[in-house]
Design an enzyme around this catalytic site. Structure first.
Site, PDB file in Angstrom:
ATOM      1  N   GLY A 165      25.690 -16.803  -8.057  1.00 34.72           N
ATOM      2  CA  GLY A 165      25.685 -16.711  -9.741  1.00 34.72           C
ATOM      3  C   GLY A 165      24.492 -17.520 -10.334  1.00 34.72           C
ATOM      4  O   GLY A 165      24.563 -17.305 -11.680  1.00 34.72           O
ATOM      5  N   ILE A 166      23.905 -18.204  -9.729  1.00 30.33           N
ATOM      6  CA  ILE A 166      22.599 -19.055 -10.392  1.00 30.33           C
ATOM      7  C   ILE A 166      21.255 -18.278 -10.750  1.00 30.33           C
ATOM      8  O   ILE A 166      21.124 -17.382  -9.458  1.00 30.33           O
ATOM      9  CB  ILE A 166      22.345 -20.472 -10.086  1.00 30.33           C
ATOM     10  CG1 ILE A 166      21.867 -20.476  -8.562  1.00 30.33           C
ATOM     11  CG2 ILE A 166      23.758 -21.264  -9.893  1.00 30.33           C
ATOM     12  CD1 ILE A 166      21.721 -21.894  -8.212  1.00 30.33           C
ATOM     13  N   ASP A 207      31.016  -9.374 -13.071  1.00 37.44           N
ATOM     14  CA  ASP A 207      29.617  -9.985 -12.519  1.00 37.44           C
ATOM     15  C   ASP A 207      29.174  -8.562 -11.675  1.00 37.44           C
ATOM     16  O   ASP A 207      30.195  -7.961 -11.396  1.00 37.44           O
ATOM     17  CB  ASP A 207      29.985 -11.177 -11.732  1.00 37.44           C
ATOM     18  CG  ASP A 207      28.813 -11.617 -10.898  1.00 37.44           C
ATOM     19  OD1 ASP A 207      27.755 -11.658 -11.480  1.00 37.44           O
ATOM     20  OD2 ASP A 207      29.139 -12.011  -9.658  1.00 37.44           O
ATOM     21  N   SER A 233      21.276 -11.590 -12.952  1.00 38.96           N
ATOM     22  CA  SER A 233      20.111 -11.277 -12.356  1.00 38.96           C
ATOM     23  C   SER A 233      19.338 -10.121 -13.481  1.00 38.96           C
ATOM     24  O   SER A 233      19.615  -9.544 -14.192  1.00 38.96           O
ATOM     25  CB  SER A 233      20.810 -10.063 -11.223  1.00 38.96           C
ATOM     26  OG  SER A 233      19.664  -9.464 -10.655  1.00 38.96           O
ATOM     27  N   ASP A 241      26.489  -8.909  -8.569  1.00 38.47           N
ATOM     28  CA  ASP A 241      26.279  -9.273  -7.243  1.00 38.47           C
ATOM     29  C   ASP A 241      27.594 -10.087  -6.432  1.00 38.47           C
ATOM     30  O   ASP A 241      27.922 -10.851  -7.008  1.00 38.47           O
ATOM     31  CB  ASP A 241      25.166 -10.322  -7.086  1.00 38.47           C
ATOM     32  CG  ASP A 241      23.865  -9.738  -7.556  1.00 38.47           C
ATOM     33  OD1 ASP A 241      23.542  -8.488  -7.422  1.00 38.47           O
ATOM     34  OD2 ASP A 241      23.082 -10.471  -8.124  1.00 38.47           O
ATOM     35  N   ARG A 249      17.177 -17.021 -10.420  1.00 37.39           N
ATOM     36  CA  ARG A 249      16.416 -16.885  -9.278  1.00 37.39           C
ATOM     37  C   ARG A 249      15.691 -18.310  -9.126  1.00 37.39           C
ATOM     38  O   ARG A 249      15.538 -18.867  -8.129  1.00 37.39           O
ATOM     39  CB  ARG A 249      15.091 -16.023  -9.761  1.00 37.39           C
ATOM     40  CG  ARG A 249      14.205 -15.614  -8.397  1.00 37.39           C
ATOM     41  CD  ARG A 249      13.613 -14.548  -8.876  1.00 37.39           C
ATOM     42  NE  ARG A 249      14.118 -13.303  -9.390  1.00 37.39           N
ATOM     43  CZ  ARG A 249      13.291 -12.630 -10.348  1.00 37.39           C
ATOM     44  NH1 ARG A 249      12.202 -12.642 -10.528  1.00 37.39           N
ATOM     45  NH2 ARG A 249      14.153 -11.634 -10.607  1.00 37.39           N
ATOM     46  N   ASN A 287      17.410  -8.054 -12.133  1.00 38.98           N
ATOM     47  CA  ASN A 287      17.400  -6.821 -11.346  1.00 38.98           C
ATOM     48  C   ASN A 287      18.509  -5.866 -11.632  1.00 38.98           C
ATOM     49  O   ASN A 287      18.838  -4.719 -10.758  1.00 38.98           O
ATOM     50  CB  ASN A 287      17.118  -6.910  -9.727  1.00 38.98           C
ATOM     51  CG  ASN A 287      15.753  -7.537  -9.644  1.00 38.98           C
ATOM     52  OD1 ASN A 287      14.758  -7.045  -9.745  1.00 38.98           O
ATOM     53  ND2 ASN A 287      15.669  -8.843  -8.942  1.00 38.98           N
ATOM     54  N   ASP A 313      32.642 -13.676  -8.495  1.00 42.10           N
ATOM     55  CA  ASP A 313      32.940 -14.178  -7.244  1.00 42.10           C
ATOM     56  C   ASP A 313      32.296 -15.322  -6.698  1.00 42.10           C
ATOM     57  O   ASP A 313      32.268 -16.048  -5.911  1.00 42.10           O
ATOM     58  CB  ASP A 313      31.942 -13.254  -6.076  1.00 42.10           C
ATOM     59  CG  ASP A 313      30.615 -13.094  -6.337  1.00 42.10           C
ATOM     60  OD1 ASP A 313      30.011 -13.163  -7.701  1.00 42.10           O
ATOM     61  OD2 ASP A 313      29.892 -13.529  -5.366  1.00 42.10           O
TER      62      ASP A 313
HETATM   63  C1  BG6 Z   1      22.951 -13.374  -9.443  1.00 42.86           C
HETATM   64  C2  BG6 Z   1      23.100 -13.720  -7.944  1.00 42.86           C
HETATM   65  O1  BG6 Z   1      23.647 -12.086  -9.791  1.00 42.86           O
HETATM   66  O2  BG6 Z   1      21.802 -13.020  -9.891  1.00 42.86           O
HETATM   67  C3  BG6 Z   1      22.279 -15.147  -7.654  1.00 42.86           C
HETATM   68  O3  BG6 Z   1      24.393 -14.167  -7.794  1.00 42.86           O
HETATM   69  C4  BG6 Z   1      20.963 -14.577  -8.043  1.00 42.86           C
HETATM   70  O4  BG6 Z   1      22.327 -14.894  -6.512  1.00 42.86           O
HETATM   71  C5  BG6 Z   1      20.792 -14.191  -9.604  1.00 42.86           C
HETATM   72  O5  BG6 Z   1      19.828 -15.578  -7.902  1.00 42.86           O
HETATM   73  C6  BG6 Z   1      19.445 -13.835 -10.216  1.00 42.86           C
HETATM   74  O6  BG6 Z   1      19.066 -12.546  -9.564  1.00 42.86           O
HETATM   75  P1  BG6 Z   1      17.777 -11.993 -10.035  1.00 42.86           P
HETATM   76  O7  BG6 Z   1      17.817 -10.605  -9.262  1.00 42.86           O
HETATM   77  O8  BG6 Z   1      17.092 -12.094 -11.222  1.00 42.86           O
HETATM   78  O9  BG6 Z   1      16.720 -12.648  -8.934  1.00 42.86           O
HETATM   79 MG    MG Z   2      28.258 -12.752  -8.160  1.00 40.71          MG
END
Ligand code: BG6
Ligand code: MG
Length: 219
Positions: free
Chosen positions: A45-46, A8, A115, A10, A48, A117, A169
């Protein structure tokens, strides 16, 4: 036998869990919503949109789809702004070490992040070269606790789930790994990732030596 690792992003490779928190906090203050670190714990982990819905639900607010999109975009603009400050010094302690170690021992390595991003974060860190496969929020439709993102990583590495160890995490991330038939390593407190097969308080403790000692029959 273990042939690959899936990480993972973040809260495992780097502490962007904090930047996600700050961006949601900023949006919540602007909108007058109740939001604190305890609520934030549920967002690990969830996706956006699922995160936004969780916060709204916590505040007993329901909004139409266009407004949901607009608010999710607003949070993301704030989040991306914070990402610009990430540098190669921002690996969580221990993360770069295990990635380097895995590379030198010839294991396959994938990213398994929810994510959208993730690529930007890896670029800011200078971490792209540690990964054979990058699975992110664009790779699969279902987010954790569904195992889809880890199954994607395993498939792209040409491996079965039982040949891979997943680092996570998030409570829902460990659910996803266990559900998919992976070996799981939890990073964080017992109450959050105690259901992982092996748990460490932080990445600094999660050395390849410790992993091999625990999963000794698999190496
Ligand atoms: C996960 C984070 O890795 O990515 C979450 O733990 C976040 O908190 C999710 O909501 C989505 O991320 P993004 O960058 O697409 O908004
Ligand atoms: Mg994470």
């Amino acid at each position: 036998m273990i042939k690959g690792f899936i990480f993972d992003l973040d809260g495992v490779i780097t502490d962007t869990a904090e930047q996600h928190y700050l961006a949601w906090k900023h949006l919540s203050e602007e909108k007058g919503w109740d939001f604190d670190r305890e609520v934030n714990e549920n967002l690990r982990g969830i996706s956006r949109m699922d995160s936004l819905k969780f916060i709204l639900n916590h505040n007993n607010i329901s909004l139409d789809d266009d407004t949901l999109q607009e608010l999710a975009t607003k949070k993301n603009v704030m989040y991306q702004d914070l990402l610009n400050d990430i540098t190669p010094d921002d690996f969580l302690p221990g993360a770069k070490e295990i990635l380097t170690h895995l590379r030198s021992e010839g294991f396959y390595v994938a990213l398994g992040s929810s994510s959208k991003n993730a690529k930007k974060v890896l670029e800011q860190l200078g971490a792209i070269g540690y990964f054979d496969v990058v699975g992110d929020g664009h790779s699969v439709a279902k987010s954790k606790p569904d195992p889809a993102i880890f199954l994607f990583g395993a498939e792209k590495m040409g491996l079965q789930a039982e040949e891979c160890i997943v680092f996570e995490d998030a409570e829902k991330g460990i659910d996803a790994a266990n559900d998919g038939g992976f070996h799981s390593v939890g990073i964080g407190p017992e109450e959050r990732v105690g259901h992982a097969h092996l748990r460490f308080d932080s990445m600094a403790d999660a050395t390849l030596f410790e992993i091999k000692s625990y999963f000794k029959d698999l190496f």
